[in-house]
Design a protein around this motif. Structure first.
Motif, PDB file in Angstrom:
ATOM      1  N   GLN A   1       0.883  -1.333   0.166  1.00  0.00           N
ATOM      2  CA  GLN A   1      -0.219   0.305   0.013  1.00  0.00           C
ATOM      3  C   GLN A   1       1.065   0.849  -0.067  1.00  0.00           C
ATOM      4  OE1 GLN A   1      -1.029  -2.373   2.312  1.00  0.00           O
ATOM      5  NE2 GLN A   1      -2.415  -3.339   1.300  1.00  0.00           N
ATOM      6  N   ILE A   2       1.741   1.382   1.010  1.00  0.00           N
ATOM      7  CA  ILE A   2       3.334   2.461   0.980  1.00  0.00           C
ATOM      8  C   ILE A   2       3.504   2.914  -0.955  1.00  0.00           C
ATOM      9  CG2 ILE A   2       4.884   3.137   1.920  1.00  0.00           C
ATOM     10  CD1 ILE A   2       4.342   1.568   4.195  1.00  0.00           C
ATOM     11  N   GLU A   3       3.933   1.658  -0.958  1.00  0.00           N
ATOM     12  CA  GLU A   3       4.813   2.103  -2.340  1.00  0.00           C
ATOM     13  C   GLU A   3       3.253   2.245  -3.799  1.00  0.00           C
ATOM     14  OE1 GLU A   3       7.276   1.253  -3.831  1.00  0.00           O
ATOM     15  OE2 GLU A   3       7.978   1.010  -1.578  1.00  0.00           O
ATOM     16  N   SER A   4       2.489   1.811  -3.594  1.00  0.00           N
ATOM     17  CA  SER A   4       0.739   2.087  -4.467  1.00  0.00           C
ATOM     18  C   SER A   4       0.757   3.493  -4.131  1.00  0.00           C
ATOM     19  CB  SER A   4      -0.218   1.397  -4.068  1.00  0.00           C
ATOM     20  OG  SER A   4      -1.304   1.877  -5.068  1.00  0.00           O
ATOM     21  N   ILE A   5       0.797   3.948  -2.919  1.00  0.00           N
ATOM     22  CA  ILE A   5       0.404   5.526  -2.473  1.00  0.00           C
ATOM     23  C   ILE A   5       1.526   6.311  -3.205  1.00  0.00           C
ATOM     24  CG2 ILE A   5      -0.166   7.481  -0.648  1.00  0.00           C
ATOM     25  CD1 ILE A   5      -1.489   4.571   1.459  1.00  0.00           C
ATOM     26  N   LYS A   6       2.893   6.420  -2.426  1.00  0.00           N
ATOM     27  CA  LYS A   6       3.987   6.158  -3.260  1.00  0.00           C
ATOM     28  C   LYS A   6       4.154   6.287  -4.618  1.00  0.00           C
ATOM     29  CE  LYS A   6       8.478   5.331  -3.799  1.00  0.00           C
ATOM     30  NZ  LYS A   6       9.614   4.359  -3.687  1.00  0.00           N
TER      31      LYS A   6
ATOM     32  N   GLU B   1      10.844  12.572  -5.677  1.00  0.00           N
ATOM     33  CA  GLU B   1      10.454  11.394  -5.163  1.00  0.00           C
ATOM     34  C   GLU B   1      10.954  11.286  -2.687  1.00  0.00           C
ATOM     35  OE1 GLU B   1      12.577   6.702  -4.970  1.00  0.00           O
ATOM     36  OE2 GLU B   1      13.731   8.508  -6.293  1.00  0.00           O
ATOM     37  N   LEU B   2      11.320  12.347  -3.223  1.00  0.00           N
ATOM     38  CA  LEU B   2      11.025  12.434  -1.233  1.00  0.00           C
ATOM     39  C   LEU B   2      10.230  12.533  -0.625  1.00  0.00           C
ATOM     40  CD1 LEU B   2      13.306  12.193   0.851  1.00  0.00           C
ATOM     41  CD2 LEU B   2      13.989  14.705   0.718  1.00  0.00           C
ATOM     42  N   PRO B   3       9.484  14.089  -1.396  1.00  0.00           N
ATOM     43  CA  PRO B   3       8.153  14.556  -0.435  1.00  0.00           C
ATOM     44  C   PRO B   3       7.543  13.375  -0.682  1.00  0.00           C
ATOM     45  CG  PRO B   3       8.631  15.537  -1.733  1.00  0.00           C
ATOM     46  CD  PRO B   3       9.823  14.939  -2.488  1.00  0.00           C
ATOM     47  N   ALA B   4       7.182  12.390  -2.058  1.00  0.00           N
ATOM     48  CA  ALA B   4       6.469  11.083  -2.082  1.00  0.00           C
ATOM     49  C   ALA B   4       6.133  10.457  -1.265  1.00  0.00           C
ATOM     50  CB  ALA B   4       6.813  10.880  -3.466  1.00  0.00           C
ATOM     51  N   ASN B   5       7.872  10.156  -0.177  1.00  0.00           N
ATOM     52  CA  ASN B   5       8.635   8.500   0.657  1.00  0.00           C
ATOM     53  C   ASN B   5       8.084   9.143   1.924  1.00  0.00           C
ATOM     54  OD1 ASN B   5       9.801   6.840  -0.750  1.00  0.00           O
ATOM     55  ND2 ASN B   5      11.348   7.768  -1.347  1.00  0.00           N
ATOM     56  N   ILE B   6       7.969  10.405   2.090  1.00  0.00           N
ATOM     57  CA  ILE B   6       7.518  11.037   3.456  1.00  0.00           C
ATOM     58  C   ILE B   6       5.654  10.723   3.359  1.00  0.00           C
ATOM     59  CG2 ILE B   6       7.456  12.893   4.997  1.00  0.00           C
ATOM     60  CD1 ILE B   6      10.383  13.524   3.909  1.00  0.00           C
ATOM     61  N   LEU B   7       5.174  11.224   2.026  1.00  0.00           N
ATOM     62  CA  LEU B   7       4.062  11.748   2.443  1.00  0.00           C
ATOM     63  C   LEU B   7       3.477  10.052   2.021  1.00  0.00           C
ATOM     64  CD1 LEU B   7       3.454  14.422   0.129  1.00  0.00           C
ATOM     65  CD2 LEU B   7       3.028  14.495   2.904  1.00  0.00           C
ATOM     66  N   SER B   8       4.122   9.465   1.344  1.00  0.00           N
ATOM     67  CA  SER B   8       3.405   8.047   1.901  1.00  0.00           C
ATOM     68  C   SER B   8       3.422   6.908   2.785  1.00  0.00           C
ATOM     69  CB  SER B   8       3.871   7.429   0.200  1.00  0.00           C
ATOM     70  OG  SER B   8       4.938   7.330   0.820  1.00  0.00           O
ATOM     71  N   ARG B   9       4.244   7.160   4.026  1.00  0.00           N
ATOM     72  CA  ARG B   9       4.248   6.931   5.073  1.00  0.00           C
ATOM     73  C   ARG B   9       3.473   7.619   6.429  1.00  0.00           C
ATOM     74  NH1 ARG B   9       8.218   2.772   3.999  1.00  0.00           N
ATOM     75  NH2 ARG B   9       9.696   3.829   2.710  1.00  0.00           N
TER      76      ARG B   9
ATOM     77  N   PRO C   1       0.095   8.055   6.134  1.00  0.00           N
ATOM     78  CA  PRO C   1      -1.056   7.029   6.949  1.00  0.00           C
ATOM     79  C   PRO C   1      -0.813   5.730   7.201  1.00  0.00           C
ATOM     80  CG  PRO C   1      -1.137   7.959   5.064  1.00  0.00           C
ATOM     81  CD  PRO C   1      -0.057   8.249   5.396  1.00  0.00           C
ATOM     82  N   GLY C   2      -0.060   4.755   6.742  1.00  0.00           N
ATOM     83  CA  GLY C   2       0.561   4.150   7.904  1.00  0.00           C
ATOM     84  C   GLY C   2       1.019   4.186   8.703  1.00  0.00           C
ATOM     85  N   ASN C   3       1.880   5.141   9.448  1.00  0.00           N
ATOM     86  CA  ASN C   3       2.333   5.026  10.647  1.00  0.00           C
ATOM     87  C   ASN C   3       1.189   5.991  11.746  1.00  0.00           C
ATOM     88  OD1 ASN C   3       5.160   4.658  10.048  1.00  0.00           O
ATOM     89  ND2 ASN C   3       5.843   7.024   9.486  1.00  0.00           N
ATOM     90  N   LEU C   4       0.118   6.140  11.118  1.00  0.00           N
ATOM     91  CA  LEU C   4      -1.427   7.566  12.386  1.00  0.00           C
ATOM     92  C   LEU C   4      -1.977   6.006  12.429  1.00  0.00           C
ATOM     93  CD1 LEU C   4      -2.483  10.084  10.039  1.00  0.00           C
ATOM     94  CD2 LEU C   4      -1.442  10.232  12.100  1.00  0.00           C
ATOM     95  N   ILE C   5      -1.594   5.342  11.681  1.00  0.00           N
ATOM     96  CA  ILE C   5      -2.543   4.078  12.663  1.00  0.00           C
ATOM     97  C   ILE C   5      -1.465   2.069  12.615  1.00  0.00           C
ATOM     98  CG2 ILE C   5      -4.190   1.842  11.665  1.00  0.00           C
ATOM     99  CD1 ILE C   5      -4.765   2.853   9.513  1.00  0.00           C
ATOM    100  N   GLU C   6      -0.548   2.243  12.881  1.00  0.00           N
ATOM    101  CA  GLU C   6       0.201   1.577  12.836  1.00  0.00           C
ATOM    102  C   GLU C   6       0.757   2.007  14.427  1.00  0.00           C
ATOM    103  OE1 GLU C   6       4.215  -0.417  14.116  1.00  0.00           O
ATOM    104  OE2 GLU C   6       4.267   1.439  12.741  1.00  0.00           O
ATOM    105  N   ARG C   7       1.545   2.730  14.611  1.00  0.00           N
ATOM    106  CA  ARG C   7       2.431   3.648  16.047  1.00  0.00           C
ATOM    107  C   ARG C   7       1.329   3.969  17.107  1.00  0.00           C
ATOM    108  NH1 ARG C   7       8.124   4.748  14.586  1.00  0.00           N
ATOM    109  NH2 ARG C   7       7.514   4.272  12.367  1.00  0.00           N
ATOM    110  N   PRO C   8       0.710   4.283  16.838  1.00  0.00           N
ATOM    111  CA  PRO C   8      -0.393   4.280  18.087  1.00  0.00           C
ATOM    112  C   PRO C   8      -1.140   2.704  19.058  1.00  0.00           C
ATOM    113  CG  PRO C   8      -1.661   5.965  16.302  1.00  0.00           C
ATOM    114  CD  PRO C   8      -0.488   5.073  16.502  1.00  0.00           C
ATOM    115  N   VAL C   9      -1.400   1.991  17.417  1.00  0.00           N
ATOM    116  CA  VAL C   9      -1.784   0.716  18.176  1.00  0.00           C
ATOM    117  C   VAL C   9      -0.470   0.017  19.161  1.00  0.00           C
ATOM    118  CG1 VAL C   9      -2.033  -1.833  16.710  1.00  0.00           C
ATOM    119  CG2 VAL C   9      -3.048   0.412  15.981  1.00  0.00           C
TER     120      VAL C   9
END
Length: 69
Positions: free
Chosen positions: A13-18, A28-36, A38-46
């Motif tokens: 999913q991260i690669e798809s969003i990127k 590429e750099l902003p795309a890498n940062i921005l694509s991560r 959504p995943g971090n917002l879900i994964e880190r609190p859990v």
């Protein structure tokens, strides 16, 4: 018959969003940062709350064992 070997983890999913960001005109750099984000917002609190729950559980077990001795 074509068989696709697509992993079902978050990296797909991260690669798809990127790729979507890059196709939209981002570098590429902003795309890498921005694509991560959504995943971090879900994964880190859990992960954080799961680890906290495990620590609380271990403390309760340890207290019961020390009281029973």
């Amino acid at each position: 018959m074509i068989i696709y070997n697509i992993p079902s983890d978050i990296s797909v999913q991260i690669e798809s969003i990127k790729g979507d960001f890059i196709r939209s005109g981002f570098k590429e750099l902003p795309a890498n940062i921005l694509s991560r984000i959504p995943g971090n917002l879900i994964e880190r609190p859990v992960t954080t709350f799961s680890a906290f729950g495990i620590v609380v559980l271990i403390k309760k077990i340890y207290r019961k064992k020390s009281i029973n001795k």
